[in-house]
Design an enzyme around this catalytic site. Sequence first.
Site, mmCIF file in Angstrom:
data_model
loop_
_atom_site.group_PDB
_atom_site.id
_atom_site.type_symbol
_atom_site.label_atom_id
_atom_site.label_comp_id
_atom_site.label_asym_id
_atom_site.label_seq_id
_atom_site.Cartn_x
_atom_site.Cartn_y
_atom_site.Cartn_z
ATOM 1 N N VAL A 22 2.086 -5.531 0.930
ATOM 2 C CA VAL A 22 2.334 -5.174 2.119
ATOM 3 C C VAL A 22 2.937 -5.947 3.180
ATOM 4 C CG1 VAL A 22 1.973 -2.723 3.057
ATOM 5 C CG2 VAL A 22 0.910 -3.312 1.618
ATOM 6 N N VAL A 55 5.600 -5.990 6.827
ATOM 7 C CA VAL A 55 6.584 -5.065 7.654
ATOM 8 C C VAL A 55 7.341 -6.830 8.514
ATOM 9 C CG1 VAL A 55 7.380 -3.780 9.410
ATOM 10 C CG2 VAL A 55 5.754 -2.285 7.604
ATOM 11 N N ARG A 103 4.556 -2.092 14.961
ATOM 12 C CA ARG A 103 4.351 -0.476 16.027
ATOM 13 C C ARG A 103 5.469 0.463 15.971
ATOM 14 N NH1 ARG A 103 2.152 -5.472 18.371
ATOM 15 N NH2 ARG A 103 4.088 -5.655 19.709
ATOM 16 N N ASN A 104 5.729 0.225 14.932
ATOM 17 C CA ASN A 104 7.091 1.428 14.621
ATOM 18 C C ASN A 104 6.509 2.316 13.586
ATOM 19 O OD1 ASN A 104 9.403 1.525 16.407
ATOM 20 N ND2 ASN A 104 8.783 -0.271 15.714
ATOM 21 N N GLY A 127 4.620 0.799 8.866
ATOM 22 C CA GLY A 127 3.761 0.875 7.374
ATOM 23 C C GLY A 127 3.455 1.570 7.453
ATOM 24 N N TYR A 128 3.089 2.869 7.810
ATOM 25 C CA TYR A 128 2.723 4.214 7.164
ATOM 26 C C TYR A 128 3.748 4.740 6.453
ATOM 27 C CZ TYR A 128 0.707 9.136 7.327
ATOM 28 O OH TYR A 128 0.444 10.249 7.371
ATOM 29 N N ASN A 168 -8.671 -8.099 8.878
ATOM 30 C CA ASN A 168 -7.691 -7.385 9.492
ATOM 31 C C ASN A 168 -8.020 -6.301 10.125
ATOM 32 O OD1 ASN A 168 -5.064 -7.124 9.864
ATOM 33 N ND2 ASN A 168 -4.584 -7.955 7.574
ATOM 34 N N GLU A 169 -8.429 -5.632 10.944
ATOM 35 C CA GLU A 169 -8.124 -5.101 11.811
ATOM 36 C C GLU A 169 -7.061 -3.714 12.165
ATOM 37 O OE1 GLU A 169 -10.766 -3.608 12.353
ATOM 38 O OE2 GLU A 169 -12.156 -5.053 12.043
ATOM 39 N N TYR A 192 -4.562 1.849 6.984
ATOM 40 C CA TYR A 192 -4.741 2.597 5.411
ATOM 41 C C TYR A 192 -6.113 3.547 5.639
ATOM 42 C CZ TYR A 192 -3.205 -1.683 3.831
ATOM 43 O OH TYR A 192 -1.985 -2.742 2.872
#
Length: 223
Positions: A140, A142, A148-149, A152-153, A179-180, A186
């Site tokens: 995964v 980006v 922050r756009n 990923g979601y 990896n916060e 997720y």
Amino acid sequence: MALLSLPSPSFSPYCVSISFSSWRQSSVAVTTAHPIRFLPVAAAITTHHHQQSIPIDKSSLIVAETASEDQLWAAACLRVRSFYDFQASSYGIQFTDNGEDRLVVGTLDLNQCLWLPEEIAGTKPEGIEADFARAYLSNVCVARELHRNGLGYEIVMKSKIVAQEWGITDLYVHVAVDNEPAKNLYMKSGFVHENDEPAWQARFLDRPRRILLWIGLPCTNDL
């Protein structure tokens, strides 16, 4: 493989990625049609903690499964650019789709399988159904400049739709324990904690310890 793309100029050759434990794999990616000026990789690594995310026009985004060799190559190049310190100019993340130049800005793999190499395995579902109904997300990423756009979601949500179409009922992803941002992504997408990688395994593989996250998906018959 899943693909997230935007339009931009270029071409690409052939590349394919394989997970040895998988009997079915697809890539999903996000693409965009608008030109974006990306920093060289070295500069992005050095400055990404201090730079502002580049805002993008969401109307130009397409989130879809990769369907051509050009798309696969562009997605693979984005991963090289994201995970390794190489010169950006050596790796083209562009491709042409129906005469339109597009740019891959996010990608992941969906692997339908019992387990991934060197990773702890999920436990759901049990029995013979697990051969067909369990899947994992991997690779995964980006583009750094577009963090922050919400990209990923977007690709994670698309992968859930594809998984449901395949008949997947239990979807997993591994993430480094420290990896916060990834864990937050997720969790926002509905994943919950299932298991932890043993410390000895992480030491043996010389990497940060991982946790295993899970989400249950409704059967397509239930939708």
